[in-house]
Design an enzyme around this catalytic site. Structure first.
Site, PDB file in Angstrom:
ATOM      1  N   GLY A   1       0.690  -1.671   0.473  1.00  0.00           N
ATOM      2  CA  GLY A   1      -0.100  -0.184   0.483  1.00  0.00           C
ATOM      3  C   GLY A   1       0.839   1.195  -0.035  1.00  0.00           C
ATOM      4  N   ASN A   2       1.685   1.313   0.959  1.00  0.00           N
ATOM      5  CA  ASN A   2       2.930   2.457   1.216  1.00  0.00           C
ATOM      6  C   ASN A   2       3.507   2.748  -0.545  1.00  0.00           C
ATOM      7  OD1 ASN A   2       3.425   4.629   3.266  1.00  0.00           O
ATOM      8  ND2 ASN A   2       5.191   3.912   2.066  1.00  0.00           N
TER       9      ASN A   2
ATOM     10  N   LYS B   1     -11.437 -10.188   7.629  1.00  0.00           N
ATOM     11  CA  LYS B   1     -10.982  -9.484   6.685  1.00  0.00           C
ATOM     12  C   LYS B   1     -11.849  -7.925   6.523  1.00  0.00           C
ATOM     13  CE  LYS B   1      -7.760  -6.881   4.060  1.00  0.00           C
ATOM     14  NZ  LYS B   1      -6.513  -6.855   4.876  1.00  0.00           N
TER      15      LYS B   1
ATOM     16  N   LYS C   1      -2.537  -9.823  -0.543  1.00  0.00           N
ATOM     17  CA  LYS C   1      -1.951 -10.105  -1.636  1.00  0.00           C
ATOM     18  C   LYS C   1      -0.096 -10.429  -1.435  1.00  0.00           C
ATOM     19  CE  LYS C   1       1.980  -6.465  -1.570  1.00  0.00           C
ATOM     20  NZ  LYS C   1       1.676  -6.133   0.125  1.00  0.00           N
TER      21      LYS C   1
ATOM     22  N   LYS D   1       3.820 -11.607   5.393  1.00  0.00           N
ATOM     23  CA  LYS D   1       4.885 -11.376   4.338  1.00  0.00           C
ATOM     24  C   LYS D   1       5.693 -12.133   4.364  1.00  0.00           C
ATOM     25  CE  LYS D   1       4.069  -6.370   4.683  1.00  0.00           C
ATOM     26  NZ  LYS D   1       2.753  -6.388   3.537  1.00  0.00           N
TER      27      LYS D   1
HETATM   28  P1  ADP Z   1       2.067  -3.005   3.398  1.00  0.00           P
HETATM   29  O1  ADP Z   1       0.704  -2.286   3.253  1.00  0.00           O
HETATM   30  O2  ADP Z   1       3.097  -2.556   2.411  1.00  0.00           O
HETATM   31  O3  ADP Z   1       1.764  -4.636   2.897  1.00  0.00           O
HETATM   32  P2  ADP Z   1       1.300  -3.527   5.496  1.00  0.00           P
HETATM   33  O4  ADP Z   1       1.598  -2.382   6.957  1.00  0.00           O
HETATM   34  O5  ADP Z   1       0.349  -4.845   5.791  1.00  0.00           O
HETATM   35  O6  ADP Z   1       2.601  -3.416   4.707  1.00  0.00           O
HETATM   36  O7  ADP Z   1       2.556  -4.167   6.822  1.00  0.00           O
HETATM   37  C1  ADP Z   1       4.056  -3.982   7.175  1.00  0.00           C
HETATM   38  C2  ADP Z   1       4.004  -3.278   8.147  1.00  0.00           C
HETATM   39  O8  ADP Z   1       4.825  -3.968   9.548  1.00  0.00           O
HETATM   40  C3  ADP Z   1       5.203  -2.102   8.721  1.00  0.00           C
HETATM   41  O9  ADP Z   1       4.702  -1.132   8.822  1.00  0.00           O
HETATM   42  C4  ADP Z   1       5.155  -2.486  10.748  1.00  0.00           C
HETATM   43  O10 ADP Z   1       4.823  -1.948  11.548  1.00  0.00           O
HETATM   44  C5  ADP Z   1       4.776  -4.137  11.138  1.00  0.00           C
HETATM   45  N1  ADP Z   1       5.924  -5.022  11.065  1.00  0.00           N
HETATM   46  C6  ADP Z   1       4.884  -5.796  12.371  1.00  0.00           C
HETATM   47  N2  ADP Z   1       6.121  -6.506  12.736  1.00  0.00           N
HETATM   48  C7  ADP Z   1       7.058  -5.967  12.074  1.00  0.00           C
HETATM   49  C8  ADP Z   1       7.966  -6.898  12.475  1.00  0.00           C
HETATM   50  N3  ADP Z   1       8.358  -7.919  13.113  1.00  0.00           N
HETATM   51  N4  ADP Z   1       9.492  -6.153  11.512  1.00  0.00           N
HETATM   52  C9  ADP Z   1       9.497  -5.360  10.488  1.00  0.00           C
HETATM   53  N5  ADP Z   1       7.869  -4.807  10.740  1.00  0.00           N
HETATM   54  C10 ADP Z   1       6.618  -5.262  11.341  1.00  0.00           C
END
Ligand code: ADP
Ligand code: MG
Length: 319
Positions: A12-13, A132, A219, A281
């Site tokens: 998303g970011n 979700k 995703k 992820k």
């Molecule tokens: P995107 O929207 O890019 O797919 P998400 O927001 O779902 O990403 O996931 C990324 C987030 O995961 C980061 O902003 C962070 O706050 C969070 N996060 C949770 N646990 C961890 C971790 N152990 N190490 C790094 N980030 C983490």
């Protein structure tokens, strides 16, 4: 000639930062910044498949749907159509921005965007446990009316007191439609944008007809499956953190530049990665590695080209 194939999942970011409202200008700028970061891979001769999230965008589509019904009596479209709309809109934007980035770098590649259906199992346990959250936050009264009128399921919203939000199932993807076509295009040097928003979840009925679901697919899980099915060498997840950490946001937080399969699995089981953000992820990366992928990388969208950032996940530690 062995060109490497990489699947790059844009979070998303990478398209829309949390502190922005989401105008098209903002999204185009973020997308361009992210894509500039991928140019070095093309210069190294990589073939590329791009996937992307759609959280904020499909959320907006669902709310427009709702407002359109209330203001003008326009029939609401089901979730699968909304996801398809988001794939078209975001995919087109990525394609156009990428054309302009490549033009500035004098790189000639075709770029195609494929509206992608993802196969799920109609018996996936997620269908009896929707989790979700999608669409707008509403009052208890409105949630009750909508569940009566449309059969939607609502849960209390953690972020807003007294708020409710629609929930839909998030089944595991088991197949990607046209994965062979996507692979063929990518291996011929064409940049393919596919499986946006985790793909449109569908299943085959007993007559092999394609049936829709009111669901969304993660995703990162869909991107990892696409990476496996296209025989990709590397799988990149671009998000808003430069590394994966253990003891995240605790005083003893520790950067992980390298993770091997076994350690990543253990940290996952120990709860170092939050559900719904980092955990899927890591799981997606582990699936890719287990199925023969060489390396997964998780890093911040605008930092990929700066190779000092990023957590690399491989089967064994590399010397
Ligand atoms: P995107 O929207 O890019 O797919 P998400 O927001 O779902 O990403 O996931 C990324 C987030 O995961 C980061 O902003 C962070 O706050 C969070 N996060 C949770 N646990 C961890 C971790 N152990 N190490 C790094 N980030 C983490
Ligand atoms: Mg996010």
């Amino acid at each position: 000639m062995g060109r490497k194939l990489a699947v790059i999942a844009l979070g998303g970011n990478a398209l829309l930062r949390g502190d922005q409202i989401g105008t098209i200008e903002e999204q185009e700028q973020n997308t361009t910044d992210t894509l500039e970061n991928l140019v070095f891979l093309l210069e190294e001769g990589y073939n590329l498949i791009i996937t992307h999230g759609n959280g904020p965008q499909v959320g907006n589509i669902l709310m427009r749907n709702d407002a359109g019904e209330q203001l003008y009596g326009i029939a609401q479209m089901p979730v699968d159509i909304c996801v398809a709309d988001s794939q078209g809109g975001i995919g087109y934007m990525i394609e156009r921005m990428f054309r302009n980035v490549l033009n500035r770098h004098g790189i000639k590649r075709n770029i195609v965007c494929i509206v992608t259906q993802v196969l799920v199992d109609s018996n996936d346990p997620a269908f009896s446990d929707p989790q979700k959250r999608i669409g707008k936050i509403c009052s208890r009264e409105e949630a009750e009316r909508l569940s009566r009128e449309k059969g939607w399921v609502f849960r209390e919203e953690i972020k807003v007191d007294g708020g409710y939000r629609r929930v839909v199932p998030s089944p595991v993807p088991v197949g990607i439609m046209n994965d062979n076509v996507i692979r063929e295009l990518a291996l011929n040097g064409h940049i393919v944008i596919a499986a946006g928003g985790g793909g449109i979840p569908v299943y085959l009925d007993e007559n092999n007809d394609v049936r829709t679901t009111e669901a969304v697919v993660d995703k990162d899980m869909a991107s990892s499956l696409l990476a496996t099915r296209t025989g990709a060498d590397e799988f990149y997840i671009l998000t808003d953190v430069p590394y994966v950490y253990i003891n995240y946001k605790k005083p003893d937080q520790q950067v992980k530049e390298f993770l091997n399969y076994a350690d990543a699995r253990r940290y996952l089981d120990e709860g170092h990665f939050s559900k719904g953000s980092m955990a899927p992820k890591i799981e997606a990366c582990l699936n890719f590695i287990r199925n023969g992928g060489r390396m997964s990388v998780i890093t911040e969208a605008f930092k990929l080209a700066d190779k000092k950032y990023g957590t690399k996940i491989t089967m064994e530690y590399e010397d």
